[in-house]
Every structure is written in structure tokens, then in C-alpha cells.
Design a protein around this motif. Structure first.
Motif, PDB file in Angstrom:
ATOM      1  N   LEU A 173     -71.990 122.255  45.799  1.00 52.78           N
ATOM      2  CA  LEU A 173     -72.354 120.835  45.928  1.00 52.78           C
ATOM      3  C   LEU A 173     -71.438 119.939  45.116  1.00 52.78           C
ATOM      4  O   LEU A 173     -71.182 118.788  45.494  1.00 52.78           O
ATOM      5  CB  LEU A 173     -73.807 120.630  45.499  1.00 52.78           C
ATOM      6  CG  LEU A 173     -74.874 121.179  46.445  1.00 52.78           C
ATOM      7  CD1 LEU A 173     -76.263 121.021  45.837  1.00 52.78           C
ATOM      8  CD2 LEU A 173     -74.816 120.484  47.801  1.00 52.78           C
ATOM      9  N   PRO A 221     -69.152 118.369  48.245  1.00 54.46           N
ATOM     10  CA  PRO A 221     -70.433 117.663  48.481  1.00 54.46           C
ATOM     11  C   PRO A 221     -70.719 117.390  49.953  1.00 54.46           C
ATOM     12  O   PRO A 221     -71.884 117.270  50.344  1.00 54.46           O
ATOM     13  CB  PRO A 221     -70.267 116.361  47.691  1.00 54.46           C
ATOM     14  CG  PRO A 221     -68.802 116.186  47.505  1.00 54.46           C
ATOM     15  CD  PRO A 221     -68.227 117.560  47.427  1.00 54.46           C
ATOM     16  N   GLU A 222     -69.662 117.340  50.800  1.00 54.41           N
ATOM     17  CA  GLU A 222     -69.876 117.065  52.223  1.00 54.41           C
ATOM     18  C   GLU A 222     -70.633 118.188  52.928  1.00 54.41           C
ATOM     19  O   GLU A 222     -71.121 118.012  54.040  1.00 54.41           O
ATOM     20  CB  GLU A 222     -68.529 116.849  52.936  1.00 54.41           C
ATOM     21  CG  GLU A 222     -67.795 115.595  52.511  1.00 54.41           C
ATOM     22  CD  GLU A 222     -67.054 115.766  51.190  1.00 54.41           C
ATOM     23  OE1 GLU A 222     -66.940 116.928  50.723  1.00 54.41           O
ATOM     24  OE2 GLU A 222     -66.616 114.750  50.614  1.00 54.41           O
ATOM     25  N   ILE A 252     -73.440 119.152  52.429  1.00 55.60           N
ATOM     26  CA  ILE A 252     -74.846 118.791  52.590  1.00 55.60           C
ATOM     27  C   ILE A 252     -75.123 118.250  53.988  1.00 55.60           C
ATOM     28  O   ILE A 252     -76.221 118.395  54.529  1.00 55.60           O
ATOM     29  CB  ILE A 252     -75.272 117.773  51.497  1.00 55.60           C
ATOM     30  CG1 ILE A 252     -76.779 117.854  51.265  1.00 55.60           C
ATOM     31  CG2 ILE A 252     -74.844 116.369  51.845  1.00 55.60           C
ATOM     32  CD1 ILE A 252     -77.239 119.144  50.637  1.00 55.60           C
ATOM     33  N   GLU A 253     -74.111 117.621  54.607  1.00 53.98           N
ATOM     34  CA  GLU A 253     -74.291 117.077  55.954  1.00 53.98           C
ATOM     35  C   GLU A 253     -74.466 118.186  56.993  1.00 53.98           C
ATOM     36  O   GLU A 253     -75.037 117.961  58.061  1.00 53.98           O
ATOM     37  CB  GLU A 253     -73.086 116.209  56.335  1.00 53.98           C
ATOM     38  CG  GLU A 253     -72.946 114.948  55.491  1.00 53.98           C
ATOM     39  CD  GLU A 253     -71.760 114.112  55.913  1.00 53.98           C
ATOM     40  OE1 GLU A 253     -70.737 114.708  56.319  1.00 53.98           O
ATOM     41  OE2 GLU A 253     -71.843 112.867  55.838  1.00 53.98           O
ATOM     42  N   SER A 285     -78.415 119.922  55.802  1.00 60.90           N
ATOM     43  CA  SER A 285     -79.619 119.146  55.503  1.00 60.90           C
ATOM     44  C   SER A 285     -79.477 117.716  55.991  1.00 60.90           C
ATOM     45  O   SER A 285     -78.403 117.110  55.891  1.00 60.90           O
ATOM     46  CB  SER A 285     -79.888 119.146  53.983  1.00 60.90           C
ATOM     47  OG  SER A 285     -80.978 118.299  53.673  1.00 60.90           O
ATOM     48  N   LEU A 287     -81.094 115.153  52.227  1.00 59.39           N
ATOM     49  CA  LEU A 287     -80.337 114.755  51.045  1.00 59.39           C
ATOM     50  C   LEU A 287     -79.040 114.068  51.457  1.00 59.39           C
ATOM     51  O   LEU A 287     -78.229 114.647  52.187  1.00 59.39           O
ATOM     52  CB  LEU A 287     -80.020 115.997  50.198  1.00 59.39           C
ATOM     53  CG  LEU A 287     -79.432 115.759  48.804  1.00 59.39           C
ATOM     54  CD1 LEU A 287     -80.489 115.109  47.903  1.00 59.39           C
ATOM     55  CD2 LEU A 287     -78.970 117.077  48.199  1.00 59.39           C
ATOM     56  N   VAL A 318     -75.175 112.538  51.197  1.00 60.94           N
ATOM     57  CA  VAL A 318     -73.960 113.080  50.583  1.00 60.94           C
ATOM     58  C   VAL A 318     -73.776 112.542  49.174  1.00 60.94           C
ATOM     59  O   VAL A 318     -73.326 113.255  48.269  1.00 60.94           O
ATOM     60  CB  VAL A 318     -72.729 112.741  51.450  1.00 60.94           C
ATOM     61  CG1 VAL A 318     -71.446 113.216  50.773  1.00 60.94           C
ATOM     62  CG2 VAL A 318     -72.857 113.350  52.828  1.00 60.94           C
ATOM     63  N   ALA A 361     -75.330 114.632  46.546  1.00 61.62           N
ATOM     64  CA  ALA A 361     -74.968 116.049  46.479  1.00 61.62           C
ATOM     65  C   ALA A 361     -74.385 116.417  45.114  1.00 61.62           C
ATOM     66  O   ALA A 361     -74.764 117.438  44.523  1.00 61.62           O
ATOM     67  CB  ALA A 361     -73.975 116.392  47.586  1.00 61.62           C
ATOM     68  N   THR A 367     -77.006 116.420  42.412  1.00 59.01           N
ATOM     69  CA  THR A 367     -77.907 117.552  42.621  1.00 59.01           C
ATOM     70  C   THR A 367     -77.276 118.839  42.118  1.00 59.01           C
ATOM     71  O   THR A 367     -77.945 119.670  41.484  1.00 59.01           O
ATOM     72  CB  THR A 367     -78.265 117.694  44.107  1.00 59.01           C
ATOM     73  OG1 THR A 367     -78.871 116.479  44.572  1.00 59.01           O
ATOM     74  CG2 THR A 367     -79.223 118.863  44.329  1.00 59.01           C
ATOM     75  N   GLY A 368     -75.980 119.002  42.395  1.00 59.53           N
ATOM     76  CA  GLY A 368     -75.265 120.173  41.904  1.00 59.53           C
ATOM     77  C   GLY A 368     -75.257 120.244  40.392  1.00 59.53           C
ATOM     78  O   GLY A 368     -75.462 121.311  39.799  1.00 59.53           O
ATOM     79  N   GLY A 401     -71.364 127.892  51.525  1.00 59.29           N
ATOM     80  CA  GLY A 401     -72.479 126.945  51.411  1.00 59.29           C
ATOM     81  C   GLY A 401     -73.494 127.117  52.525  1.00 59.29           C
ATOM     82  O   GLY A 401     -74.710 127.108  52.282  1.00 59.29           O
TER      83      GLY A 401
END
Length: 318
Positions: free
Chosen positions: A143, A147-148, A150-151, A154, A157, A159, A162, A165-166, A237
Motif C-alpha cells: 500500500l 497505493p494504486e 487499492i483500485e 477494493s 478505500l 487511493v 492507501a 493505511t499502509g 497485492g
């Protein structure tokens, strides 16, 4: 008690049916010929690297058990630990409800070496936590670095969240390390006592825990086509998200769950190529170990039966 007995099997079955229903609607245009062509397109180097990654993954899982036994202060031969761990994970990954099914195998194996039921319970909890620790470490790093991702996995959440969160996930992992260094009080339950491992064991957990997941994700990465491949970090991921969802669903072998999340998470690749890669993953990581694990169980039970008969004969003076 009857409801509790059938709850997780029903959850697993429901997860399989739901996932396969969605997959059917998404993949009904594909043919077996296309799937076969995708498998044949995998180069020999991809198969070899996938096989080596499988060996690395199961070696790391054996290290989970080794650390747990060291935490308990128990000395057992490395060969026995490797076989017991391999069998437990091989059967649990395929049967579903991995914590419970793996616990049954471990109890049968380690009780023969003198471990009590509570000690086996601690061992199972330790191994499960080591897996969760590895998942948290890798997910936090992914993350932060990518970070991308996450798209792809999920829609809840954003971007923008992300990275933070990490960082939060890694901060929670660091609290575990602090607890080990400081020596927080153990958690006592009705059946067993859970206590922080020594710092030397905790640090080795942080090193070993991610290896199994890195290797397992590599099985899929090595057999995906180069064209359109988003890279190992993205595959990792998606694997973390899909494998965690499969474990939570208690679906045997994560049937349908892995495929659903991977196909959605890799839109730049043909679904049939993704299915072929996951088929290789299932062959190496699930099916072959399952067959070998069944063989190990039969050999172990035969040896135990022979030993009990010999002891019975000795005691009766025959």
C-alpha cells in the motif's frame, strides 16, 4: 452445537456457489480450447520457477512450526516438523476451515511427540498469527509502495487513503515487536496461555512470515504472460487480498474466490490467461501437496498402528 458444527461448511459452500455463479456470467464466452492454449503458451522456465517457488513456500511454512515449537521450548527433529507442517497445510488448504482442519492434523502428529492439547493449541495460534503477521507486513508495504493497487481490489478505500493505511498497518505490526521487547503480560484463556515470544523469535517471525506469501504469489507471477503483465508487486497485492478472502470464506481451496478477485484485479490480462496461471498455482500449491499429504498421513497412521500392535504383543508376552 449442531448449528456450530455445520456453520463454517455452509459458509464455505455459499462462498463457492456465489463466486462460481459470478464467474460463470463473466467467463461464459471462453472455451476450453482457449484455456488449453494459454497453458501450452507457458514457457518451461515458467513451470520450473513456479515449482521452485512452491518449494520455497512450503519450506517457509515449516519454519512457522519450527518457530512455534522453539517458542514452546520443545525440541523435535527438523525432518518430522517439515513433514507434519507440510501435511497440515496441504490438507488444510484443500479442505477449507484451515485453522481447524490444520489443528486436527497437527494434534495427531505432535501429540505423538509428547505435546499436550494446550501446547498444540498454542502452536496453531502461533502459526496462524505468523501468517497474519506476514500478510500485514506485505500489505502495508504494498500500500505504501504501490497505493494504486487499492483500485484493483477494493471499491471502499480511496487511493488517497492507501498510503496512510499502509503506514497504520506497519505501525500496528511494530506494536507487536514492542510488546515482545518490553515483555507485556500474557493473555490467559480458559484453555491456554498466550504470551509474547522472545525478541529473537519475534524478529525471525518478521523475516520468515512474508517469505511464504512472496513465494506463493510468485507461482502465479511466473506463469502469467509477459504482455500486459502489471508486475510482481501488483500480483502480490492481488494475491494477498484474494488469498485472505479465500481463507475467510472457508471455501475449500478458495475455489471461485481466488479466480473472481484475480480476474477483476488484472483487467489488462485476458481472463483465460489468468485462469491458466491460477490452474498452475492450484496444481503446484494445492493438488500435488494434497496427494503427497494424504500419502504422509497413511504412512504415519500405518507406522503408529504397527507400533501399537508391537507394544501390545510385548505387553502380553506374546
Amino acid at each position: 452445537m449442531r448449528l456450530k458444527k455445520f456453520f463454517w461448511p455452509v459458509v464455505g459452500a455459499a462462498a463457492i456457489v456465489f463466486s462460481l455463479w459470478i464467474l460463470y456470467h463473466d467467463l461464459r464466452g471462453l472455451s476450453f480450447h482457449e484455456f488449453r492454449e494459454s497453458l501450452l503458451a507457458i514457457p518451461p522456465s515458467g513451470w520450473i520457477l513456479a515449482a521452485l517457488a512452491t518449494i520455497a513456500a512450503y519450506a517457509a511454512l515449516a519454519a512457522y512450526d519450527h518457530l512455534a515449537l522453539e517458542h514452546l521450548g520443545r525440541r523435535i527433529s527438523l525432518w518430522f516438523i517439515t513433514i507434519a507442517s507440510f501435511t497440515a497445510y496441504a490438507l488444510a488448504h484443500n479442505i477449507g476451515a484451515s485453522v481447524f482442519s490444520g489443528a486436527v492434523v497437527r494434534y495427531r502428529a505432535y501429540s505423538s511427540k509428547g505435546l499436550s492439547a494446550s501446547e498444540v493449541g498454542v502452536l496453531v495460534a502461533f502459526c496462524s498469527f505468523t501468517f497474519a503477521l506476514g500478510t500485514a507486513v506485505l500489505m502495508g508495504l504494498v500500500l505504501i509502495v504501490e497505493p494504486e493497487i487499492i483500485e484493483r481490489v477494493s471499491e471502499v478505500l480511496p487511493v488517497e487513503a492507501a498510503f496512510s493505511t499502509g503506514v497504520l498497518i506497519l505501525a500496528l505490526v511494530s506494536l507487536y515487536v514492542v510488546g515482545s521487547l518490553v515483555g507485556f503480560r500474557p493473555i490467559r484463556t480458559r484453555w491456554l496461555k498466550l504470551e509474547y515470544p522472545r525478541p529473537s523469535i519475534a524478529f525471525r517471525q518478521l523475516l520468515i512470515a512474508p517469505v511464504e506469501l512472496l513465494a506463493a504469489a510468485a507461482i502465479i507471477y511466473f506463469v502469467l504472460p509477459e504482455a500486459g503483465n502489471p508486475g510482481y508487486l501488483v500480483v502480490l497485492g492481488i494475491f494477498l487480498a484474494s488469498f485472505s478472502a479465500a481463507l475467510l470464506s472457508h471455501a475449500p481451496g478458495g475455489i471461485g474466490v481466488l479466480e473472481l478477485i484475480f480476474i477483476a484485479g488484472l483487467p489488462e490480462l485476458s481472463p483465460v490467461d489468468v485462469l491458466a496461471a491460477l490452474a498452475v498455482f492450484r496444481i503446484f500449491y494445492l493438488i500435488i501437496p494434497f496427494v503427497l499429504g494424504l500419502g504422509a498421513v497413511l504412512a504415519f497412521e500405518h507406522a503408529r498402528y504397527t507400533q501399537s500392535k508391537r507394544e501390545e504383543k510385548t505387553n502380553t508376552g506374546g
